[in-house]
Scaffold this active site. Sequence first.
Site, PDB file in Angstrom:
ATOM      1  N   TYR A  78      68.040   4.051 -48.635  1.00  0.00           N
ATOM      2  CA  TYR A  78      66.456   4.885 -49.122  1.00  0.00           C
ATOM      3  C   TYR A  78      66.802   5.017 -50.899  1.00  0.00           C
ATOM      4  CZ  TYR A  78      65.347   5.081 -44.115  1.00  0.00           C
ATOM      5  OH  TYR A  78      65.196   4.616 -42.409  1.00  0.00           O
ATOM      6  N   HIS A 135      72.693   3.568 -38.569  1.00  0.00           N
ATOM      7  CA  HIS A 135      71.398   2.604 -38.760  1.00  0.00           C
ATOM      8  C   HIS A 135      70.743   1.804 -38.374  1.00  0.00           C
ATOM      9  CE1 HIS A 135      67.862   2.497 -42.702  1.00  0.00           C
ATOM     10  NE2 HIS A 135      67.796   3.382 -41.211  1.00  0.00           N
TER      11      HIS A 135
END
Length: 303
Positions: A78, A135
Amino acid sequence: MNRIKLANGYEIPDLCFGTGITSYSKNGFKGIIDNLKNIIKKYILLNKNTTNIDFNLPRCIRECLKYDIKLFDTSRAYGASELYLGQNLKSYKREDYFIVTKVSNSYQFKDAVEECLELSLKDLGTDYVDVYLLHWPVPDHWIKSWKVLEELYKKGKCKSIGVCNCNIHHLEELKKYADIMPMINEFECHPLFTQNELREYCKNNNIQVMAYTSTARMDSRFNNTCLGSIAKKYGKTVTQIILRWHLQIGNIPIVNSTKPNHIKDNANIYDFELTEEEVCKITAININSRLRYDPDNCDFTKL
């Protein structure tokens, strides 16, 4: 906030703020522009729009803590959100907030899971994270990555470990190799995509569900559902009704907003309770409409 006890006994809050993709550069104005271009391209790829890009993360963090939202969801993928979290949480006691972060796919591809965590810890300014997740279940890598997470957990660098975007068949495959099963599975879940079977599987296997895209970005298809009348009954917004639904079916919803009044509203969901009938009506809205990527049909090199 209330607390949820994970399979290993560790407790985390039942409401989470998602930082999203955040831009940062140490290379002056040109570096900022270049970074913004890359972040926007990636955000468009993941979300099909740029309306929720959060360039005000420091303010959002302060607002969350003001309203007792203490669980923050981020990832190495991110942009600079880990760095911003670290910078803006350093004035608080470590025991007063909780961090969820994730192994990005790029580090899975190069078998560098521990390196990924060390970089995350450095940016976050802490020596442990509360939850560390894979993830995505990257083929040919994710089982090996999980075994590294088990070791990091045993070393105390993460208080709990889990996965994201794993379907039942992923979790069944993991059972063949894991010494420690995931304590959390973070995946897309909302009234348009309730994932009933996966949620039930997680419940039966002591895996806590964290729900991203938890309000389906307030999809217009909610307009002709029971949500409006239920919201009117309780004097709440439709968003608040959806978040309350998540809590009552056992999910930890991940919320995101750049507006202080919305963050306040997100936290104001503990003074009422939906009836069992209302929970069932909201669950029945389901049309199996996935808004994000399907872990069984996606390009892991681009996520």
